[in-house]
Scaffold this motif. Structure first.
Motif, PDB file in Angstrom:
ATOM      1  N   MET A 158       1.038  -1.170  -0.001  1.00 13.56           N
ATOM      2  CA  MET A 158      -0.348   0.145   0.142  1.00 13.56           C
ATOM      3  C   MET A 158       0.447   1.236   0.259  1.00 13.56           C
ATOM      4  SD  MET A 158      -2.966  -0.648  -0.459  1.00 13.56           S
ATOM      5  CE  MET A 158      -3.857   1.502   0.359  1.00 13.56           C
ATOM      6  N   GLY A 159       1.978   1.038   0.394  1.00 18.33           N
ATOM      7  CA  GLY A 159       3.047   2.672   0.173  1.00 18.33           C
ATOM      8  C   GLY A 159       3.283   2.696  -0.725  1.00 18.33           C
ATOM      9  N   ARG A 160       3.880   1.600  -1.850  1.00 22.11           N
ATOM     10  CA  ARG A 160       3.932   2.159  -3.261  1.00 22.11           C
ATOM     11  C   ARG A 160       2.450   2.513  -3.172  1.00 22.11           C
ATOM     12  NH1 ARG A 160       6.723  -2.294  -2.784  1.00 22.11           N
ATOM     13  NH2 ARG A 160       5.346  -4.120  -3.930  1.00 22.11           N
ATOM     14  N   ILE A 161       1.531   2.137  -3.094  1.00 25.40           N
ATOM     15  CA  ILE A 161       0.063   2.749  -4.009  1.00 25.40           C
ATOM     16  C   ILE A 161       0.092   4.515  -4.072  1.00 25.40           C
ATOM     17  CG2 ILE A 161      -2.321   2.749  -4.475  1.00 25.40           C
ATOM     18  CD1 ILE A 161      -1.773  -0.212  -3.472  1.00 25.40           C
ATOM     19  N   HIS A 162       0.357   5.715  -4.852  1.00 25.05           N
ATOM     20  CA  HIS A 162       0.397   6.502  -4.431  1.00 25.05           C
ATOM     21  C   HIS A 162      -0.393   7.285  -6.166  1.00 25.05           C
ATOM     22  CE1 HIS A 162       2.516   6.869  -1.492  1.00 25.05           C
ATOM     23  NE2 HIS A 162       3.449   6.713  -2.255  1.00 25.05           N
ATOM     24  N   HIS A 163      -1.833   7.116  -6.104  1.00 24.26           N
ATOM     25  CA  HIS A 163      -2.780   8.017  -7.328  1.00 24.26           C
ATOM     26  C   HIS A 163      -4.212   8.895  -6.520  1.00 24.26           C
ATOM     27  CE1 HIS A 163      -6.032   7.397 -10.341  1.00 24.26           C
ATOM     28  NE2 HIS A 163      -4.679   7.118 -11.413  1.00 24.26           N
ATOM     29  N   ILE A 164      -4.108   9.694  -6.693  1.00 20.85           N
ATOM     30  CA  ILE A 164      -5.515  11.079  -6.679  1.00 20.85           C
ATOM     31  C   ILE A 164      -6.401  10.164  -6.597  1.00 20.85           C
ATOM     32  CG2 ILE A 164      -5.851  11.490  -8.964  1.00 20.85           C
ATOM     33  CD1 ILE A 164      -6.303  14.476  -7.856  1.00 20.85           C
ATOM     34  N   ASN A 165      -6.837   8.520  -7.122  1.00 20.38           N
ATOM     35  CA  ASN A 165      -7.966   8.504  -6.963  1.00 20.38           C
ATOM     36  C   ASN A 165      -7.667   7.156  -5.686  1.00 20.38           C
ATOM     37  OD1 ASN A 165      -8.383   9.479  -9.791  1.00 20.38           O
ATOM     38  ND2 ASN A 165      -9.497  10.556  -8.188  1.00 20.38           N
ATOM     39  N   VAL A 166      -6.759   7.271  -5.391  1.00 17.94           N
ATOM     40  CA  VAL A 166      -6.636   5.710  -4.567  1.00 17.94           C
ATOM     41  C   VAL A 166      -6.168   6.648  -2.796  1.00 17.94           C
ATOM     42  CG1 VAL A 166      -5.417   3.835  -3.994  1.00 17.94           C
ATOM     43  CG2 VAL A 166      -6.046   4.758  -5.706  1.00 17.94           C
ATOM     44  N   VAL A 167      -6.831   6.181  -1.463  1.00 12.28           N
ATOM     45  CA  VAL A 167      -6.184   6.779  -0.087  1.00 12.28           C
ATOM     46  C   VAL A 167      -5.214   6.880  -0.176  1.00 12.28           C
ATOM     47  CG1 VAL A 167      -6.854   6.574   2.494  1.00 12.28           C
ATOM     48  CG2 VAL A 167      -9.049   6.885   0.627  1.00 12.28           C
ATOM     49  N   ARG A 168      -4.541   7.378   0.305  1.00 19.39           N
ATOM     50  CA  ARG A 168      -3.195   7.818   0.732  1.00 19.39           C
ATOM     51  C   ARG A 168      -2.839   6.513   2.096  1.00 19.39           C
ATOM     52  NH1 ARG A 168       1.739   9.035  -0.550  1.00 19.39           N
ATOM     53  NH2 ARG A 168       0.737  10.754  -1.957  1.00 19.39           N
TER      54      ARG A 168
END
Length: 606
Positions: free
Chosen positions: A343-353
């Motif tokens: 999850m730490g590698r997922i950075h997208h404006i439409n995915v919760v950080r």
């Protein structure tokens, strides 16, 4: 990464156990030496540096890169280990562009001022037609954010004149960066300092700093990273280091020459991708005591589900988070850590950080960004709430969700299947930007294979794809998320009307809406603005394509995004997606495009 770093100088200690922590740099020229409390990723082990002091080399600069919260990357031009100060600049020459995302309360660094005096500034955006009289009294021009049509200024918040410019954000900054006269400023001489670890006294005495007892076999690396104190040690003499250190340098040099000669173009692409990934913010680790402090002793409960309770908390006065306290945690924590790293590698404006996590003994918690407007379900459950947004905004929300799912399917090293796409799991920020949340049922899958192994159905009734219940419809795959998204689109159109009265009988809403479209009849939805009918029809048709019973007939999320971005005039109503009216599989097309094809094989990563 290792190829980008060149070992320089001495000072790692003559002892064998300290050889791995020798100082290094990103180039042979002006790049600062990197040593404790800093460490170079990909070159130094974690026990060579203090948490939060990780630096990275890039092929685009001779200076190392430091990652600051949140997603703010800066170049480190110089490091003064005695005064515990670093001199930073923006990699792209426009530090004000990153200021809204900067929050040093979540890092070990603070902005440093010579005079301990800071200015509270308002950043404003003005058109060129604005009255210029006040400009020369109050403003500093931010040249890199300005263009021919508008100017951006930094103004003393206490002296903000009555103007019609647009306020962008506020920021407290050291006064000396503005110089002694008003005019354009570049923010190219910012300084940060750190208070912990306290290594400046060691440096002032001509010594180096390191973790205390870092040669003890009974001390784990995690203890050193999060609980270890520091100590001073003497710098080695030239003669003490020339033996093993020189040999180490020679071996490393030979290895680099060999690797450079043999490296293929594909290998270089992998390295570039690795460096790019590390530009993103990685989640921080918190203790359970930190979690209690962040949530004010769990005072503000905002939700509860099968996986735990969610509390509102704050990292600082400006940064609020949603803290999910997990229950029913299994195993020794390895799976939890793997999930956090993913999850730490997922950075997208439409995915919760994912902001951070807690793995303190048997206690587990996840910290996500807090979103003010709650879930999408709140805004589509009734016509009143839906009308408050408007159909154009609902269309933008649908497109944002689709782009988020497309990113999960295609944008990461491994495909991420969510398996619980529904309005409750789409959160909205203060600008109503949608963000996909709740990855409790998600699976990691390879992009190169084709069916996901599942022992039990997962998801929410009403959104689960048919193949999740019965393999007679096909293999479970990324197309299962497409089906759930289609049901979400029909929810947005119909407000989750599970049944619709029609004469004296009742029928399933998606089937009812399909029959109305197929027969060219009005959908019976209130229209208030010109163009709403076109948006409603587009969302409905795309939703029907997505809920085809057989996965092979559903479009991929990439195609769904293209359909939503189009004007909708070329979209055709698909064949009936309901087994009761069309039990045989079909091949769907729209505008001449065939949606499928054979499904890619997807295997689950355990």
């Amino acid at each position: 990464m290792a190829a980008a770093a060149t070992v320089v100088g001495l000072g790692g200690g003559a002892e064998k156990q300290h050889a791995e922590c020798l100082p290094t740099s990103c180039s042979k020229h002006h790049s600062p030496k990197i040593r404790f409390p800093f460490r170079l990723r990909g070159h130094h082990p974690k026990n060579c540096g203090y948490p939060g002091f990780d630096l990275s080399c890039t092929p685009h600069s001779e200076y190392p890169v430091l990652e600051l919260p949140f997603s703010v990357n800066v170049l480190v031009k110089n490091i003064d280990y005695t005064s515990q100060t670093i001199y930073i600049s923006d990699p792209h020459g426009c530090f004000p562009r990153q200021l809204p995302n900067l929050n040093l309360s979540a890092s070990p660094f603070q902005l440093l001022s010579n005079y301990d005096y800071y200015s509270d500034l308002s950043f404003i955006n003005c058109s060129q037609t604005q009255d210029q009289i006040w400009i020369y009294r109050y403003r500093y021009q931010i040249a890199c954010l300005s263009d021919e049509s508008h100017q951006v200024y930094a103004i003393d918040s206490m002296s903000l004149p009555d103007i019609s410019c647009t306020k962008m954000y506020n920021m407290s900054l050291p006064s000396e960066i503005f110089g002694y006269s008003y005019g354009p400023i570049t923010f190219d001489h910012l300084r940060l300092n750190w208070s912990k670890p306290e290594c400046g006294k060691c440096e002032a005495r001509g010594k180096n700093c390191r973790f205390k007892n870092n040669n003890s076999s009974s001390t784990s690396k995690s203890q050193l990273l999060f609980n270890g104190s520091t100590e001073c040690f003497d710098k080695p003499s030239m003669g003490a280091v020339l033996g093993p250190t020189f040999l180490l340098v020679v071996v490393i040099a030979i290895y680099h020459v060999y690797r450079s000669n043999k490296m293929k173009k594909a290998d270089q692409v992998k390295i570039d991708k690795f460096l790019e990934d590390y530009k993103a913010l990685k989640p921080a680790r918190y203790s359970y005591a930190d979690i209690k402090k962040i949530t004010n002793q769990f005072q503000d409960k905002v939700g509860q589900g099968g996986y735990g309770i969610v509390y509102k908390g704050k990292l600082s006065n400006d940064v609020h988070v949603a803290v999910k306290i997990l229950n029913n945690v299994k195993g020794n924590g390895d799976e939890f850590i793997n999930e956090v790293q993913t999850m730490g590698r997922i950075h997208h404006i439409n995915v919760v950080r994912l902001v951070g996590y807690c793995a303190d003994g048997f206690r587990r918690a996840l910290l996500y960004e807090f979103l003010l407007n709650n879930s999408l379900e709140k805004f589509i459950s009734t016509d009143k709430e839906k009308n408050s947004l408007g159909w154009e905004k609902l269309h933008d929300i649908a497109l944002g969700i689709a782009k988020g799912i497309e990113y999960l399917h295609l944008g990461c090293d491994q495909r991420i299947l969510h398996f619980d796409i529904k309005p409750h799991n789409v959160l909205l920020d203060n600008k109503f930007t949608p963000k996909i949340s709740d990855f409790g049922l998600a699976k990691l899958c390879s992009k190169e294979q084709s069916a996901v192994s599942m022992t039990t159905a997962r998801g929410t009734v009403g959104y689960i794809a048919p193949e999740v219940f019965s393999r007679n419809f096909g293999n479970v795959s990324y197309k299962s998320d497409v089906y759930s998204f289609g049901m979400l689109l029909l929810d947005m159109v119909g407000g989750r009307q599970n049944t619709v009265a029609q004469n004296t009988s009742e029928c399933y809403f998606p089937e009812w809406i399909y029959k109305r479209l197929d027969q060219g009849e009005d959908l019976g939805i209130q229209i208030e603005v010109d163009g709403d009918a076109k948006i409603i029809r587009k969302l409905t048709i795309v939703g029907l394509w997505c809920i085809q019973w057989y996965p092979v007939d559903r479009p991929s999320m990439k195609v769904v995004v293209q359909m939503l971005e189009g004007d909708g005039d070329t979209l055709t109503v698909p064949h009936s997606p309901f087994a009761s009216t069309n039990p045989m599989p079909t091949r769907g097309t729209t505008g001449g495009r065939t949606f499928n094809s054979e499904l890619e094989v997807i295997s689950e990563s355990e």
